[in-house]
Design a protein around this motif. Structure first.
Motif, PDB file in Angstrom:
ATOM      1  N   UNK A 162     -56.486  63.485   5.693  1.00 30.05           N
ATOM      2  CA  UNK A 162     -55.257  63.109   6.632  1.00 30.05           C
ATOM      3  C   UNK A 162     -54.218  62.336   5.336  1.00 30.05           C
ATOM      4  N   UNK A 163     -55.135  61.609   4.623  1.00 29.11           N
ATOM      5  CA  UNK A 163     -54.025  60.483   3.638  1.00 29.11           C
ATOM      6  C   UNK A 163     -53.702  61.284   2.399  1.00 29.11           C
ATOM      7  N   UNK A 164     -54.563  62.067   1.854  1.00 30.45           N
ATOM      8  CA  UNK A 164     -54.373  62.438   0.414  1.00 30.45           C
ATOM      9  C   UNK A 164     -53.858  63.749   0.262  1.00 30.45           C
ATOM     10  N   UNK A 165     -54.253  64.742   1.227  1.00 33.84           N
ATOM     11  CA  UNK A 165     -53.702  66.192   0.997  1.00 33.84           C
ATOM     12  C   UNK A 165     -52.387  66.167   1.267  1.00 33.84           C
ATOM     13  N   UNK A 166     -51.580  65.893   2.262  1.00 33.48           N
ATOM     14  CA  UNK A 166     -50.358  65.991   2.220  1.00 33.48           C
ATOM     15  C   UNK A 166     -49.312  65.632   0.998  1.00 33.48           C
ATOM     16  N   UNK A 167     -49.702  64.365   0.393  1.00 33.20           N
ATOM     17  CA  UNK A 167     -48.795  64.151  -0.838  1.00 33.20           C
ATOM     18  C   UNK A 167     -48.821  65.072  -1.931  1.00 33.20           C
ATOM     19  N   UNK A 168     -49.917  65.884  -2.049  1.00 30.10           N
ATOM     20  CA  UNK A 168     -49.995  66.877  -3.145  1.00 30.10           C
ATOM     21  C   UNK A 168     -48.736  67.611  -3.112  1.00 30.10           C
ATOM     22  N   UNK A 169     -48.086  68.307  -1.815  1.00 31.41           N
ATOM     23  CA  UNK A 169     -47.128  69.294  -1.880  1.00 31.41           C
ATOM     24  C   UNK A 169     -45.848  68.516  -2.536  1.00 31.41           C
ATOM     25  N   UNK A 170     -45.504  67.219  -1.956  1.00 34.85           N
ATOM     26  CA  UNK A 170     -44.532  66.573  -2.470  1.00 34.85           C
ATOM     27  C   UNK A 170     -44.365  65.974  -3.900  1.00 34.85           C
ATOM     28  N   UNK A 171     -45.875  65.900  -4.501  1.00 28.09           N
ATOM     29  CA  UNK A 171     -45.714  65.547  -5.901  1.00 28.09           C
ATOM     30  C   UNK A 171     -45.774  66.682  -6.877  1.00 28.09           C
ATOM     31  N   UNK A 172     -45.950  67.935  -6.388  1.00 26.36           N
ATOM     32  CA  UNK A 172     -46.058  68.990  -7.191  1.00 26.36           C
ATOM     33  C   UNK A 172     -44.757  69.372  -7.958  1.00 26.36           C
ATOM     34  N   UNK A 173     -44.643  69.474  -9.161  1.00 26.88           N
ATOM     35  CA  UNK A 173     -43.511  69.606  -9.952  1.00 26.88           C
ATOM     36  C   UNK A 173     -42.796  68.371 -10.379  1.00 26.88           C
ATOM     37  N   UNK A 174     -43.482  67.215  -9.918  1.00 22.38           N
ATOM     38  CA  UNK A 174     -42.751  65.903 -10.174  1.00 22.38           C
ATOM     39  C   UNK A 174     -43.704  64.767 -10.813  1.00 22.38           C
ATOM     40  N   UNK A 175     -44.687  65.764 -11.660  1.00 26.38           N
ATOM     41  CA  UNK A 175     -45.510  64.614 -12.257  1.00 26.38           C
ATOM     42  C   UNK A 175     -45.091  64.320 -13.696  1.00 26.38           C
ATOM     43  N   UNK A 176     -44.696  63.230 -14.048  1.00 26.03           N
ATOM     44  CA  UNK A 176     -44.321  62.808 -15.385  1.00 26.03           C
ATOM     45  C   UNK A 176     -45.336  63.263 -16.424  1.00 26.03           C
ATOM     46  N   UNK A 177     -44.862  63.709 -17.538  1.00 27.07           N
ATOM     47  CA  UNK A 177     -45.834  64.155 -18.730  1.00 27.07           C
ATOM     48  C   UNK A 177     -46.613  63.154 -18.927  1.00 27.07           C
ATOM     49  N   UNK A 178     -46.262  61.832 -19.070  1.00 18.61           N
ATOM     50  CA  UNK A 178     -47.210  60.621 -19.463  1.00 18.61           C
ATOM     51  C   UNK A 178     -48.329  60.550 -18.545  1.00 18.61           C
ATOM     52  N   UNK A 179     -47.785  60.506 -17.307  1.00 20.62           N
ATOM     53  CA  UNK A 179     -48.845  60.534 -16.260  1.00 20.62           C
ATOM     54  C   UNK A 179     -49.714  61.609 -16.257  1.00 20.62           C
ATOM     55  N   UNK A 180     -49.436  62.755 -16.461  1.00 17.38           N
ATOM     56  CA  UNK A 180     -50.257  63.900 -16.568  1.00 17.38           C
ATOM     57  C   UNK A 180     -51.188  63.672 -17.555  1.00 17.38           C
TER      58      UNK A 180
END
Length: 220
Positions: free
Chosen positions: A92-110
């Motif tokens: 419930x907590x960790x799955x939904x954020x994956x949709x909003x984070x997609x395409x917005x992960x900075x190169x350094x964090x990746x």
């Protein structure tokens, strides 16, 4: 008033002992029902009894150990029902954020996430279970930090501190642990590519696998 440097030293030792003992319990290296004593653990870690006793009391508060009068601490059994509930809460907590984070992960964090993913695989293959657990926790919390929601990060971090695994050693020997570990790098790739639905699906499956590791009953 005590010496502040001495108090910090004891606290640091307590944290080190607690991490080491919890990783042994979580990985299954120390089996449920086994009795641990302060003198034995202090001798094994090469420290005084005080930080060991405090570490074991902390683990008792987390439900990993149960005090036994004049005998030490018994490693508690894992409740399958609690494991399933924890798995559902994590989804419930960790799955939904994956949709909003997609395409917005900075190169350094990746890049950092991929380094952690590689360390998770190496640690699992080499049987370094404390390193495996710490890298795995850091990976998931680093990912959730991208949401900017510190309450979410704190809650998931606390949930992971309370979780238990069983048979981690056997899973490492069979290769199943590596299979689960490899999903971390795959998840990073999906997020970088902006594939939110696929990333959410993978996170859900991954938590199911981990939940299965906790209970010894993996989901397909």
């Amino acid at each position: 008033m005590g010496d502040p440097s001495r108090l910090l030293e004891v606290a640091s030792l307590r944290e080190q002992v607690e991490r080491a003992l919890s990783s042994r319990i979580v990985s299954g290296e120390v089996a449920p029902g086994e009795v641990l004593t302060v003198p034995t653990m202090a001798a094994e870690f090469g420290v005084s009894a005080t930080p060991v006793r405090e570490a074991m009391l902390d683990l008792a508060r987390r439900g990993f150990l149960a005090p036994m009068r004049n005998r030490g601490f018994r490693v508690t059994e894992v409740s399958l029902d609690e494991v399933r509930q924890l798995r559902e809460v994590r989804r419930l907590l960790e799955v939904p954020p994956m949709r909003s984070l997609a395409g917005h992960v900075p190169d350094e964090t990746a890049s950092r996430l991929l380094d952690l993913a590689a360390e998770i695989v190496r640690a699992g293959e080499e049987g370094r279970f404390q390193d495996y657990l710490e890298a795995d926790t850091t990976f998931h919390l680093t990912l959730l930090e991208l949401t900017g929601n510190r309450f979410l990060v704190d809650v998931v971090g606390e949930l992971r501190r309370q979780t238990r695994l069983t048979g981690l050693v056997e899973l490492a020997e069979s290769g199943a642990l590596t299979e689960s570990a490899l999903e971390h790098a795959e998840l990073v790739g999906l997020l970088v590519d902006g594939r939110g639905d696929a990333a959410a699906d993978l996170m859900s499956r991954h938590i199911g696998h981990v939940g299965g590791i906790w209970s010894g009953e993996r989901e397909d």
